[in-house]
Design an enzyme around this catalytic site. Structure first.
Site, mmCIF file in Angstrom:
data_model
loop_
_atom_site.group_PDB
_atom_site.id
_atom_site.type_symbol
_atom_site.label_atom_id
_atom_site.label_comp_id
_atom_site.label_asym_id
_atom_site.label_seq_id
_atom_site.Cartn_x
_atom_site.Cartn_y
_atom_site.Cartn_z
ATOM 1 N N THR A 146 20.431 -61.234 -27.467
ATOM 2 C CA THR A 146 20.913 -61.350 -26.091
ATOM 3 C C THR A 146 21.360 -62.773 -25.822
ATOM 4 O OG1 THR A 146 19.386 -59.677 -25.340
ATOM 5 C CG2 THR A 146 20.099 -61.277 -23.697
ATOM 6 N N THR B 11 14.799 -63.668 -24.141
ATOM 7 C CA THR B 11 15.372 -62.818 -25.182
ATOM 8 C C THR B 11 14.212 -62.188 -25.948
ATOM 9 O OG1 THR B 11 16.877 -62.742 -27.076
ATOM 10 C CG2 THR B 11 15.551 -64.734 -26.837
HETATM 11 C C1 SD4 Z 1 16.453 -56.105 -24.525
HETATM 12 N N1 SD4 Z 1 15.932 -58.443 -24.375
HETATM 13 O O1 SD4 Z 1 17.299 -55.249 -24.308
HETATM 14 C C2 SD4 Z 1 16.928 -57.501 -24.801
HETATM 15 C C3 SD4 Z 1 17.326 -57.600 -26.230
HETATM 16 C C4 SD4 Z 1 17.080 -58.869 -26.895
HETATM 17 O O2 SD4 Z 1 16.334 -59.904 -28.789
HETATM 18 O O3 SD4 Z 1 17.121 -59.931 -26.348
HETATM 19 N N2 SD4 Z 1 16.717 -58.801 -28.127
HETATM 20 O O4 SD4 Z 1 15.247 -55.867 -24.582
#
Ligand code: SD4
Length: 329
Positions: free
Chosen positions: A186, A237
């Site tokens: 993200t 993230t």
């Molecule tokens: C999520 N936080 O959809 C996001 C994805 C992400 O490392 O950051 N992954 O949960």
């Protein structure tokens, strides 16, 4: 002695003037009044470097932090080769790419979209939700309908590699989110402009092969992103479910309000997630969470659960990658 009406009016006027003083703590005053490192922008993962460049173009010309963060995160959103953000992202288990994004400015204006399909810049749709609707969040078909009404074009660009990987995944059909996917995930971006105002943006295609309709932390104000113009900003993230569980980004900002440095605030939030994982008998190794934070002095920091998370910082000294400190050593 009986107070005259004139005395009463004088006192009321003084009282009114005193109210704002009482609502700030000493730490809040220190943050607001002390010298600032500005403008400054930081963003998650390797692709933050390029994203920061776009944001810096706005910031160095005395632009608004809000415009900077939108311009910044649009860079990975618009790159079909980015497989964790924008329409190039990995699909859900039904083969649909559903996008989540949110944005927040210095006046606590907020806008968000979740589970949005076919639109290459969900962050701009989130901004339109903020600026052009009476609401703060639109999801799924409603978000798409709104985007189309605002002139956004319907697109689709899942690349061959992504399609093939999804078909492979379907054979086993086993949902196990990968930690630190390809060292970019993200994009969360937070910035302070030369006027000293803060804003943030966060955008993602979410966890690969999630259930259709699953929404993570990234479009949720307080979880994936939070900005308080008196204190600082934070973004997250990693495994969204864990970030939502502690209202992570809001927690980081509140911890800064209570005197913690940006890094310590991120660390305390990560430790809270760890504690809850352990309480719930879950394995810490199975998840990654990372926070980045910026305060009103332009001090910044980050912390994550396990190694591999990095972030990009651009201030007047240049644009650079920084490895985040972490807990599981
Ligand atoms: C999520 N936080 O959809 C996001 C994805 C992400 O490392 O950051 N992954 O949960």
């Amino acid at each position: 002695m009986k107070k005259s009406r004139r005395d009463f009016i004088k006192l009321s006027a003084l009282g009114a003037a005193a109210v704002p003083l009482n609502v700030f703590s000493k730490n809040e005053f220190d943050l607001i009044l002390s010298p600032k490192n500005k403008p400054i922008v930081l963003s998650t993962w390797n692709f933050g470097l390029k994203a920061n460049e776009a944001a810096w173009e706005v910031l160095k010309n005395n632009g608004r932090a809000l415009d900077a963060v939108e311009a910044g995160v649009k860079v990975p959103e618009g790159d079909p080769m980015q497989r964790t953000v924008g329409l190039g992202g990995r699909p859900d288990r039904d083969g649909r790419v559903t996008l989540d994004a949110c944005i927040m400015d210095e006046l606590s204006n907020i806008g968000s979209v979740a589970s949005l399909e076919y639109i290459s810049h969900p962050i701009s749709v989130a901004r339109a939700v903020m600026e052009k609707t009476p609401h703060v969040m639109l999801v799924g078909d409603g978000a798409l309908q709104f985007a189309l009404s605002q002139g956004f074009k319907k697109e689709s660009f899942m690349n061959e590699q992504t399609k093939n990987e999804w078909k492979e995944w379907l054979k086993k059909n086993d949902y196990k989110p990968v930690v630190n996917i390809e060292n970019h995930d993200t994009i969360g971006m937070i910035a302070m402009d030369s006027a000293g105002n803060l804003s943030g943006a966060c955008t993602t295609s979410g966890m690969a092969y999630k259930m259709h309709g699953r929404v993570g932390d990234s479009p949720i104000i307080g979880a994936g992103l939070y900005v308080d113009n008196e204190i600082g900003a934070a973004t997250a993230t990693g495994h969204g479910e864990e970030v939502i569980r502690i209202a992570g980004s809001h927690l980081v900002v509140e911890l800064m309000r209570h005197g913690n440095s940006p890094k310590d605030a991120c660390k305390l939030a990560v430790e809270r997630i760890m504690k809850l994982q352990l309480l719930r008998n879950k394995n810490l190794k199975d998840i990654q969470v990372g926070f980045i934070a910026l305060n009103k002095k332009g001090e910044y920091g980050a912390y994550c659960l396990q190694s591999g998370f990095n972030y990009a910082v651009n201030d007047n000294t240049g644009n650079k990658m920084v490895d985040s400190d972490y807990s599981l050593k």
